[in-house]
Design a protein around this motif. Sequence first.
Motif, PDB file in Angstrom:
ATOM      1  N   TYR A  18       0.836  -1.026   0.031  1.00  0.00           N
ATOM      2  CA  TYR A  18      -0.028   0.079  -0.085  1.00  0.00           C
ATOM      3  C   TYR A  18       1.009   1.077   0.032  1.00  0.00           C
ATOM      4  O   TYR A  18       2.023   1.090   0.258  1.00  0.00           O
ATOM      5  N   PHE A  19       0.331   2.252  -0.482  1.00  0.00           N
ATOM      6  CA  PHE A  19       0.989   3.636  -0.323  1.00  0.00           C
ATOM      7  C   PHE A  19       0.824   4.377   0.967  1.00  0.00           C
ATOM      8  O   PHE A  19      -0.211   4.073   1.528  1.00  0.00           O
ATOM      9  N   LEU A  20       2.043   5.077   1.460  1.00  0.00           N
ATOM     10  CA  LEU A  20       1.763   5.843   2.537  1.00  0.00           C
ATOM     11  C   LEU A  20       2.612   7.108   2.264  1.00  0.00           C
ATOM     12  O   LEU A  20       3.466   7.121   1.594  1.00  0.00           O
ATOM     13  N   ASN A  21       1.727   8.143   2.617  1.00  0.00           N
ATOM     14  CA  ASN A  21       2.077   9.529   2.179  1.00  0.00           C
ATOM     15  C   ASN A  21       2.890  10.093   3.295  1.00  0.00           C
ATOM     16  O   ASN A  21       1.986  10.271   4.453  1.00  0.00           O
ATOM     17  N   MET A  22       4.053  10.146   3.404  1.00  0.00           N
ATOM     18  CA  MET A  22       4.825  10.424   4.298  1.00  0.00           C
ATOM     19  C   MET A  22       5.056  12.093   4.152  1.00  0.00           C
ATOM     20  O   MET A  22       6.049  12.256   3.352  1.00  0.00           O
ATOM     21  N   GLY A  23       4.463  13.088   4.786  1.00  0.00           N
ATOM     22  CA  GLY A  23       4.821  14.346   4.513  1.00  0.00           C
ATOM     23  C   GLY A  23       3.756  15.003   3.604  1.00  0.00           C
ATOM     24  O   GLY A  23       2.816  14.142   3.250  1.00  0.00           O
ATOM     25  N   MET A  39       4.609   0.383   0.807  1.00  0.00           N
ATOM     26  CA  MET A  39       4.841  -0.112   1.997  1.00  0.00           C
ATOM     27  C   MET A  39       4.237  -1.530   1.875  1.00  0.00           C
ATOM     28  O   MET A  39       3.334  -1.949   1.430  1.00  0.00           O
ATOM     29  N   GLY A  41       3.274  -3.910   4.955  1.00  0.00           N
ATOM     30  CA  GLY A  41       3.096  -3.971   6.323  1.00  0.00           C
ATOM     31  C   GLY A  41       4.200  -2.733   6.799  1.00  0.00           C
ATOM     32  O   GLY A  41       3.728  -1.735   6.770  1.00  0.00           O
ATOM     33  N   GLU A  42       4.843  -3.116   7.918  1.00  0.00           N
ATOM     34  CA  GLU A  42       5.717  -2.187   8.336  1.00  0.00           C
ATOM     35  C   GLU A  42       7.052  -1.836   7.600  1.00  0.00           C
ATOM     36  O   GLU A  42       7.961  -1.075   7.788  1.00  0.00           O
TER      37      GLU A  42
ATOM     38  N   LYS B 152      -4.155   5.394   7.520  1.00  0.00           N
ATOM     39  CA  LYS B 152      -3.053   4.463   7.578  1.00  0.00           C
ATOM     40  C   LYS B 152      -2.220   4.588   8.712  1.00  0.00           C
ATOM     41  O   LYS B 152      -1.705   3.405   9.188  1.00  0.00           O
ATOM     42  N   TYR B 153      -1.704   5.669   9.098  1.00  0.00           N
ATOM     43  CA  TYR B 153      -0.954   5.789  10.251  1.00  0.00           C
ATOM     44  C   TYR B 153      -1.718   5.287  11.482  1.00  0.00           C
ATOM     45  O   TYR B 153      -1.002   4.466  12.195  1.00  0.00           O
ATOM     46  N   ILE B 156      -1.304   1.461  11.226  1.00  0.00           N
ATOM     47  CA  ILE B 156       0.078   0.857  11.584  1.00  0.00           C
ATOM     48  C   ILE B 156      -0.033   1.007  13.129  1.00  0.00           C
ATOM     49  O   ILE B 156       0.415  -0.003  13.732  1.00  0.00           O
ATOM     50  N   MET B 159      -2.029  -1.869  14.322  1.00  0.00           N
ATOM     51  CA  MET B 159      -1.256  -3.305  14.184  1.00  0.00           C
ATOM     52  C   MET B 159      -0.267  -3.551  15.256  1.00  0.00           C
ATOM     53  O   MET B 159      -0.335  -4.591  16.119  1.00  0.00           O
ATOM     54  N   ARG B 160       0.608  -2.360  15.550  1.00  0.00           N
ATOM     55  CA  ARG B 160       1.801  -2.475  16.394  1.00  0.00           C
ATOM     56  C   ARG B 160       0.989  -2.735  17.997  1.00  0.00           C
ATOM     57  O   ARG B 160       1.479  -3.221  18.656  1.00  0.00           O
ATOM     58  N   ILE B 320       9.657  -2.364  16.208  1.00  0.00           N
ATOM     59  CA  ILE B 320       8.633  -3.192  16.678  1.00  0.00           C
ATOM     60  C   ILE B 320       9.231  -4.814  16.598  1.00  0.00           C
ATOM     61  O   ILE B 320       8.821  -5.513  17.547  1.00  0.00           O
TER      62      ILE B 320
END
Lengths: 376, 355
Positions: A18-23, A39, A41-42, B152-153, B156, B159-160, B320
């Motif tokens: 998946y896409f994560l938009n950081m900023g 991404m 998962g992590e 999404k944040y 995450i 999940m953690r 994690i």
Amino acid sequence: MEPNTQILSTEDLRSQEYFLNMGPQHPATHGVLRLLLTMDGEIVKNIEPDLGYIHRGIEKMVEYDTYRQIIHVTDRLDYLSSHINNEAVALAIEKALEVEVSDRIKVIRTMMDELTRIASHLLWWGVMGMDIGALTTFMYAFRDREMINEIMEKTTGARLTMSYNIPGGVMFDLHPDFVKDVKAFIPHMRKVLPEYDRLLTGNIIFQRRMKGVGYLSAEDAVSHGASGPVARGSGVRCDIRKKAPYSAYDRVKFDEIIETGGDNLARYQVRMREMYESLNILEQLVDNIPEGPYQMPMRTLIKLPKGEFYQRVETARGEFGVFIVSDGKKNPYRVKFRSPGLSNLNALIQAGRGVKLADLVAIMSTFDFVIPDIDR
Amino acid sequence: MMNMLSINIFQNWLEQTHGIWYVLVLAGIAAIYLGFFAVAGLMLVYLERRVAGYFQLRLGPNRVGPWGLLQTIADALKLVSKEIFIPKMADKLLYKAGYYIVIIAALLALAVIPFARQIQALDFNVGLFFISAVSSVGVLGILIGAWGSRNKYSLIGAMRSGLQMISYELSAGFAIIAVVLMAGTLKMTGIVEAQKHTWFLFQGHLPAIIAFMIFLISGTAETNRVPFDLVEGESELGAGFHTEYSGMGFAFFFLAEFINMFIISALGATLFLGGWLAPFGITDGLPAQWLWGMIWFLLKVFVLIFLLMWFRWTFPRIRIDQLLTLEWKYLLPVGLVNTVIMAWIVWKDWLIHLG
């Protein structure tokens, strides 16, 4: 040192990327950097920087400025190394006009450079701690950075955007307290740096977060054009102060800090050790500031001869270059700034692939980005 | 007040016809509890900020009220007055259920904490079990709220949170079992009374001390505090699971975090440090025993809370996978072995009984 191999363990498992938009508004990007992350998962599969959120068109803007005015704009590039940026422009102009500045000017510039470098590294150290969750480092670093800010303020009248350099010298003479203040600062700094190590460097969690994470090989560092502590952390000798000494760097003894780890810890150690080296340089110069003029006689309206001029300096983040093309008028025909941040961002894509999201934040921290420096 | 609080609610609820006075008394107890813990939560926030100031060479809040004591109350009032913003794409039911579950779970766990002899809302035979059951419900609220906010944040973070809570419940459980072995009961008052001569921390030789350390580590993890604050991870995830919450929604999460910290510390004080009992019985002969009990109990809780705050303002955050490694490869095996050794000690009757 092996690269981070955690990704191999989950290779067999299939999950949706998946896409994560950081900023651009994210606490870890320290400005308006936007990273498009792919991404799993992590795990960060791919990084795609999206620049331009703080693009001000500085390079175009300075084409309409006179040479004296360019200096004030360079404060706004890498604002934590503003003095060093100013110096690059001043040196380029002096080089073009073949002006030899007095020893006093050289020594003043060098000392200010090193103070700037320590201040910048201190801020980096504080923010670095915050990025990996140790919030107290920030306050410690700012306590000590404040001493430098005060020294700067007394002499230059400004704390951050100093614009202290002018073509052919510096704006004002040193403040009478300067020597006294620097002499008080050096032992203080030598006392607190081991304290920093006790607070953060030796911490087991910190070591685990840093060691072997964000590996950047020397070849990658060179091919991506990385410079400064990022490249030196990978074992690349690239200190401009050694390679092409300017100002008073040819008359002081100091070591070029090299770490061969290539990981977060190596980059961290480079900066920590550089602070000691900066203190050494300051110590050598503070007692021998030569007498002489602090400004060379120059015309008010500077016109550069026709031609191309380049000057590079070592900022706290790496190699900063100023390239001026002049057609003989009072404005430059074209100006290009070679900023360390942009090249280092390239190397981040290499170093940050396949790590965990938390590690990406730590890697970005050890790359020490200043976003206005990347975007200009 | 003592008698009021010591009413055994569950029993009486079934036995009595629910007269108006009975309901009023119950409501009164609930109001006292809620009021006390709202204020306690706010004071903990204040304390945290003062301690942070102390660690960070600054003052902390010192302008609103004497020594800044009213600062957090002013903050709470500000949060109450703010708009509760619900993201357009959010699942409204889950989004709202999130913080209610979290705060209710936190407040439920308070019911069985013994503040002093007879100052306890609910004292029944599986009190300790009740606490660990209820405190693991809180994670549901975090998961639901984060899922519901469609971020999404947040996801995450959730999940953690799931990973972390499920893992660390286990080792916290083993630490608690070590104490239960020594006390021979799950009843909170029974556990405290069993420490009449010696605290459990010192009764059980080395295994008790190891159990205490495991309890502290997993307690820190369960309350999502540094070095285990990955769920929030403000430098990585913005604000983690409560990124999309504003106003009181955020305040509930925030308050629940601090109440959970209080619960963990209170549990630690009760299980290992003798609860309301005075060290060496130094205040035993004095009048107003319930007051002395509360003073000693809160003092012990404060020491543990200060320890948790010390962690928070000193340590970096752990990653994690390191978090899971620590739990499954170190704490859990150590806890298991520790429990077996403890059982052996109890079986052989080698416990230390001073005095």
